[in-house]
Structure formats: C-alpha cells, structure tokens
Design a protein around this motif. Structure first.
Motif: not given
Length: 154
Positions: A6-10, A62-66
């Motif tokens: 899943v891609v999120s934009v911060e 960055r890639c989060r663990p989930e």
C-alpha cells in the motif's frame, strides 16, 4: 497484509523562523483513484500545480514492516504558517550502520524532516527551479544555508 504493498503519501510542511529554527506540520494520505503521489501531496498541503514560490518535492521513501510504502514530500514553505507546528531544535539524520545496509533501525518523523531539510539545502545549490522558488522566502534561504544544519546519528 496480503503481500500487496500500500502506498501512502507523507507531506512535511516546513517553515523556518527569522532565527533559522525549523518547524513542521505533518500529514499523510493515500492517493485517490487515478491520483499520482505528486497530486496527493499537493492536495494534502493545499498547493496548486502552478504555484511558483512553493516547492513540493519528493524527498524520500521508506517501507514499514507491514508492507506500507511511504513516499515523503517536502512542502516549503508551509502554506499555512499560522497553524500549530512541531519545533525541530536539532536536525538529526539517521543512517544505516554499513554502506550496504542503508536503512536505519528506527526512523522517526523528525529524522525524515531533517533529511528533507538537508535535501532542500542541496537542491538550492543544484536545482535552479528550487532556488528560484525559495528565493521568495529569505528566512528559508538563510536557514538552509546554516552550517550547523544536520547531525548524523548511526
């Protein structure tokens, strides 16, 4: 998660005070159907595509663990500087422990902000479009030019 990313934009809305202290606001969104990450960053920060004196720049990921992939955008200067922001007295960059392991063990939003500020400082010297946009904001240019900009923490 099902193995699907899943891609999120911060978005990090950055501001500098007259004494070169940094502060930021932070927002995260998921791009809507047919919306690019650039468009999502502009939507969240309220910046039109034709803005000439505000930089919206993809600065890291960055890639989060989930499995979530976070694309980070610096928005500078903050388009709504009257809203509450988080002060950043020290710019702390985190880094991996070895050349072939670039991901640090832990990354906080403040570390991402410090990285974004360092990235903008580089762009003001190397990218004429960024330099011209930020030239409208002397306090930003002065803060980006400070020699004490960042401290790297392994």
């Amino acid at each position: 998660m099902t193995g699907r990313h899943v891609v999120s934009v911060e978005t990090l809305m950055l501001r500098a005070s007259s004494d070169s202290k940094w502060a930021y606001r932070h927002a995260t969104a998921v791009p809507g159907p047919g919306e690019t990450p650039d468009q999502a960053a502009r939507r969240v920060s309220g910046i039109p595509a034709d803005a000439l004196s505000t930089v919206v720049h993809s600065t890291s990921w960055r890639c989060r663990p989930e499995g979530e992939i976070v694309l980070t955008y610096a928005v500078c200067p903050d388009p709504e500087p009257w809203l509450p922001a988080i002060d950043l007295p020290v710019l702390e960059i985190v880094a991996g422990e070895a050349p072939a392991t670039p991901a640090p063990g832990r990354v906080e939003v403040a570390n991402v902000v410090a990285h974004a500020i360092r990235h903008l400082a580089f762009l003001t010297t190397e990218d004429p479009v960024v330099r011209q946009a930020l030239a409208h904001h002397p306090e930003i240019v002065t803060a980006l030019d400070q020699p004490r900009r960042c401290v790297t923490i392994p």
